[in-house]
Design a protein around this motif. Sequence first.
Motif, PDB file in Angstrom:
ATOM      1  N   PRO A   1     -38.333 -46.914   8.442  1.00 54.22           N
ATOM      2  CA  PRO A   1     -39.489 -47.471   7.725  1.00 54.22           C
ATOM      3  C   PRO A   1     -40.412 -46.412   7.134  1.00 54.22           C
ATOM      4  CG  PRO A   1     -39.273 -48.493   9.876  1.00 54.22           C
ATOM      5  CD  PRO A   1     -38.280 -47.388   9.822  1.00 54.22           C
ATOM      6  N   THR A   2     -40.370 -45.210   7.660  1.00 52.08           N
ATOM      7  CA  THR A   2     -41.207 -44.123   7.161  1.00 52.08           C
ATOM      8  C   THR A   2     -40.593 -43.427   5.954  1.00 52.08           C
ATOM      9  OG1 THR A   2     -40.139 -42.638   8.719  1.00 52.08           O
ATOM     10  CG2 THR A   2     -42.213 -43.654   9.428  1.00 52.08           C
ATOM     11  N   ASN A   3     -39.465 -43.931   5.478  1.00 55.54           N
ATOM     12  CA  ASN A   3     -38.675 -43.374   4.380  1.00 55.54           C
ATOM     13  C   ASN A   3     -37.939 -42.099   4.773  1.00 55.54           C
ATOM     14  OD1 ASN A   3     -38.519 -45.181   2.328  1.00 55.54           O
ATOM     15  ND2 ASN A   3     -39.929 -44.140   0.957  1.00 55.54           N
ATOM     16  N   HIS A   4     -37.874 -41.797   6.055  1.00 58.94           N
ATOM     17  CA  HIS A   4     -37.029 -40.689   6.501  1.00 58.94           C
ATOM     18  C   HIS A   4     -35.580 -41.139   6.398  1.00 58.94           C
ATOM     19  CE1 HIS A   4     -40.699 -39.054   8.253  1.00 58.94           C
ATOM     20  NE2 HIS A   4     -40.061 -37.897   8.232  1.00 58.94           N
ATOM     21  N   ILE A   5     -34.737 -40.221   5.992  1.00 59.40           N
ATOM     22  CA  ILE A   5     -33.305 -40.477   5.884  1.00 59.40           C
ATOM     23  C   ILE A   5     -32.586 -39.521   6.814  1.00 59.40           C
ATOM     24  CG2 ILE A   5     -31.304 -40.280   4.347  1.00 59.40           C
ATOM     25  CD1 ILE A   5     -33.037 -41.280   2.090  1.00 59.40           C
ATOM     26  N   SER A   6     -31.651 -40.057   7.598  1.00 60.26           N
ATOM     27  CA  SER A   6     -30.832 -39.226   8.494  1.00 60.26           C
ATOM     28  C   SER A   6     -29.385 -39.303   8.067  1.00 60.26           C
ATOM     29  CB  SER A   6     -30.932 -39.716   9.942  1.00 60.26           C
ATOM     30  OG  SER A   6     -32.206 -39.477  10.461  1.00 60.26           O
ATOM     31  N   TYR A   7     -28.750 -38.148   8.014  1.00 64.19           N
ATOM     32  CA  TYR A   7     -27.319 -38.063   7.737  1.00 64.19           C
ATOM     33  C   TYR A   7     -26.801 -36.835   8.459  1.00 64.19           C
ATOM     34  CZ  TYR A   7     -29.107 -34.796   4.266  1.00 64.19           C
ATOM     35  OH  TYR A   7     -29.769 -33.774   3.658  1.00 64.19           O
ATOM     36  N   LYS A   8     -25.500 -36.792   8.653  1.00 64.52           N
ATOM     37  CA  LYS A   8     -24.908 -35.638   9.322  1.00 64.52           C
ATOM     38  C   LYS A   8     -24.980 -34.420   8.411  1.00 64.52           C
ATOM     39  CE  LYS A   8     -21.859 -38.350  12.180  1.00 64.52           C
ATOM     40  NZ  LYS A   8     -20.518 -38.813  12.437  1.00 64.52           N
ATOM     41  N   ALA A   9     -25.115 -33.250   9.023  1.00 66.77           N
ATOM     42  CA  ALA A   9     -25.275 -32.007   8.262  1.00 66.77           C
ATOM     43  C   ALA A   9     -24.143 -31.779   7.266  1.00 66.77           C
ATOM     44  CB  ALA A   9     -25.381 -30.825   9.218  1.00 66.77           C
ATOM     45  N   ASN A  10     -22.932 -32.212   7.606  1.00 65.36           N
ATOM     46  CA  ASN A  10     -21.794 -32.002   6.709  1.00 65.36           C
ATOM     47  C   ASN A  10     -21.682 -33.091   5.638  1.00 65.36           C
ATOM     48  OD1 ASN A  10     -21.006 -34.054   8.417  1.00 65.36           O
ATOM     49  ND2 ASN A  10     -18.952 -33.248   8.773  1.00 65.36           N
ATOM     50  N   GLN A  11     -22.655 -33.996   5.571  1.00 73.86           N
ATOM     51  CA  GLN A  11     -22.615 -35.090   4.606  1.00 73.86           C
ATOM     52  C   GLN A  11     -23.807 -35.050   3.660  1.00 73.86           C
ATOM     53  OE1 GLN A  11     -22.516 -38.613   6.988  1.00 73.86           O
ATOM     54  NE2 GLN A  11     -20.368 -38.411   7.476  1.00 73.86           N
ATOM     55  N   LYS A  12     -24.155 -33.868   3.182  1.00 76.05           N
ATOM     56  CA  LYS A  12     -25.326 -33.752   2.320  1.00 76.05           C
ATOM     57  C   LYS A  12     -25.181 -34.567   1.035  1.00 76.05           C
ATOM     58  CE  LYS A  12     -27.087 -29.658   4.279  1.00 76.05           C
ATOM     59  NZ  LYS A  12     -27.024 -28.302   4.477  1.00 76.05           N
ATOM     60  N   ASP A  13     -23.956 -34.789   0.601  1.00 77.16           N
ATOM     61  CA  ASP A  13     -23.716 -35.611  -0.584  1.00 77.16           C
ATOM     62  C   ASP A  13     -23.381 -37.039  -0.151  1.00 77.16           C
ATOM     63  OD1 ASP A  13     -23.460 -36.248  -3.251  1.00 77.16           O
ATOM     64  OD2 ASP A  13     -21.360 -35.633  -3.344  1.00 77.16           O
ATOM     65  N   TYR A  14     -24.255 -37.607   0.668  1.00 78.85           N
ATOM     66  CA  TYR A  14     -24.003 -38.930   1.237  1.00 78.85           C
ATOM     67  C   TYR A  14     -23.960 -40.031   0.184  1.00 78.85           C
ATOM     68  CZ  TYR A  14     -29.096 -39.289   0.977  1.00 78.85           C
ATOM     69  OH  TYR A  14     -30.388 -39.289   0.551  1.00 78.85           O
ATOM     70  N   LEU A  15     -24.670 -39.868  -0.920  1.00 77.53           N
ATOM     71  CA  LEU A  15     -24.675 -40.905  -1.949  1.00 77.53           C
ATOM     72  C   LEU A  15     -23.290 -41.151  -2.525  1.00 77.53           C
ATOM     73  CD1 LEU A  15     -27.989 -40.252  -3.907  1.00 77.53           C
ATOM     74  CD2 LEU A  15     -27.457 -42.140  -2.367  1.00 77.53           C
ATOM     75  N   SER A  16     -22.468 -40.099  -2.621  1.00 72.97           N
ATOM     76  CA  SER A  16     -21.125 -40.266  -3.174  1.00 72.97           C
ATOM     77  C   SER A  16     -20.223 -41.073  -2.241  1.00 72.97           C
ATOM     78  CB  SER A  16     -20.495 -38.905  -3.456  1.00 72.97           C
ATOM     79  OG  SER A  16     -20.256 -38.220  -2.243  1.00 72.97           O
ATOM     80  N   ARG A  17     -20.599 -41.196  -0.989  1.00 74.88           N
ATOM     81  CA  ARG A  17     -19.801 -41.953  -0.021  1.00 74.88           C
ATOM     82  C   ARG A  17     -20.200 -43.422   0.040  1.00 74.88           C
ATOM     83  NH1 ARG A  17     -19.271 -39.224   5.462  1.00 74.88           N
ATOM     84  NH2 ARG A  17     -17.638 -40.797   5.587  1.00 74.88           N
ATOM     85  N   LEU A  18     -21.267 -43.797  -0.686  1.00 75.00           N
ATOM     86  CA  LEU A  18     -21.715 -45.190  -0.719  1.00 75.00           C
ATOM     87  C   LEU A  18     -21.173 -45.877  -1.960  1.00 75.00           C
ATOM     88  CD1 LEU A  18     -25.504 -44.725   0.186  1.00 75.00           C
ATOM     89  CD2 LEU A  18     -23.595 -45.182   1.736  1.00 75.00           C
ATOM     90  N   ASN A  19     -20.891 -47.175  -1.861  1.00 74.53           N
ATOM     91  CA  ASN A  19     -20.473 -47.899  -3.055  1.00 74.53           C
ATOM     92  C   ASN A  19     -21.705 -48.188  -3.928  1.00 74.53           C
ATOM     93  OD1 ASN A  19     -21.751 -50.246  -2.075  1.00 74.53           O
ATOM     94  ND2 ASN A  19     -19.848 -51.130  -1.321  1.00 74.53           N
ATOM     95  N   HIS A  20     -21.456 -48.705  -5.110  1.00 75.64           N
ATOM     96  CA  HIS A  20     -22.535 -48.916  -6.081  1.00 75.64           C
ATOM     97  C   HIS A  20     -23.631 -49.822  -5.519  1.00 75.64           C
ATOM     98  CE1 HIS A  20     -24.618 -49.504  -9.866  1.00 75.64           C
ATOM     99  NE2 HIS A  20     -24.508 -50.806  -9.701  1.00 75.64           N
ATOM    100  N   ALA A  21     -23.249 -50.941  -4.913  1.00 75.18           N
ATOM    101  CA  ALA A  21     -24.235 -51.889  -4.390  1.00 75.18           C
ATOM    102  C   ALA A  21     -25.073 -51.256  -3.280  1.00 75.18           C
ATOM    103  CB  ALA A  21     -23.531 -53.144  -3.866  1.00 75.18           C
ATOM    104  N   SER A  22     -24.464 -50.441  -2.441  1.00 77.01           N
ATOM    105  CA  SER A  22     -25.201 -49.777  -1.361  1.00 77.01           C
ATOM    106  C   SER A  22     -26.159 -48.722  -1.902  1.00 77.01           C
ATOM    107  CB  SER A  22     -24.228 -49.133  -0.362  1.00 77.01           C
ATOM    108  OG  SER A  22     -23.443 -50.110   0.264  1.00 77.01           O
ATOM    109  N   ARG A  23     -25.719 -47.948  -2.901  1.00 76.16           N
ATOM    110  CA  ARG A  23     -26.609 -46.959  -3.522  1.00 76.16           C
ATOM    111  C   ARG A  23     -27.817 -47.642  -4.159  1.00 76.16           C
ATOM    112  NH1 ARG A  23     -21.732 -44.718  -5.337  1.00 76.16           N
ATOM    113  NH2 ARG A  23     -22.051 -45.673  -7.367  1.00 76.16           N
ATOM    114  N   LYS A  24     -27.550 -48.749  -4.845  1.00 78.28           N
ATOM    115  CA  LYS A  24     -28.622 -49.506  -5.492  1.00 78.28           C
ATOM    116  C   LYS A  24     -29.585 -50.064  -4.439  1.00 78.28           C
ATOM    117  CE  LYS A  24     -29.233 -53.224  -8.831  1.00 78.28           C
ATOM    118  NZ  LYS A  24     -28.565 -54.241  -9.645  1.00 78.28           N
ATOM    119  N   ASP A  25     -29.050 -50.584  -3.344  1.00 77.59           N
ATOM    120  CA  ASP A  25     -29.887 -51.136  -2.283  1.00 77.59           C
ATOM    121  C   ASP A  25     -30.712 -50.037  -1.608  1.00 77.59           C
ATOM    122  OD1 ASP A  25     -30.557 -53.548  -0.530  1.00 77.59           O
ATOM    123  OD2 ASP A  25     -29.922 -52.062   0.965  1.00 77.59           O
ATOM    124  N   LEU A  26     -30.115 -48.875  -1.379  1.00 74.74           N
ATOM    125  CA  LEU A  26     -30.844 -47.762  -0.776  1.00 74.74           C
ATOM    126  C   LEU A  26     -32.041 -47.382  -1.652  1.00 74.74           C
ATOM    127  CD1 LEU A  26     -31.264 -45.485   1.287  1.00 74.74           C
ATOM    128  CD2 LEU A  26     -29.564 -44.151   0.022  1.00 74.74           C
TER     129      LEU A  26
END
Length: 142
Positions: A98-123
Amino acid sequence: MKPTKKKKNNYIVKISDFGTNKFFEFCKNTPLAVIEINGQPVQNKTGWLKCTEFPNPGASIMSQKFDTLKDIMGERLASTIVEYLDKETNEPVVLLYPTNHISYKANQKDYLSRLNHASRKDLKYQLEIRQRFLERLNQNQK
């Protein structure tokens, strides 16, 4: 190309009234009691809330700022963690607090490329919603 479906999980957590979540501030994770997943209540047969560990600093900051956040965005949104899943493997890729912090694994800095279009749009949409509340909170504190 057919439309894609959002791949995500919504967790509603119970923030402790005792303020003990501050004790996990310097730990890798903060345990939070999940009371609802994707709109379905979590079955509690033992009388004890089962905790799930969420990565810090997002979980710790969320729990510390909960009282302030719930006044401005409501208790439900202030206690919601959104988990976005990989478009191919359905594995967790990124968490949004809720604070707009985003967590991802260190080796997944390009996490947006792993999301589908609808998920990227929702994020993006979820980030904007939270940002509006946070801006209102900042204006109220001035």
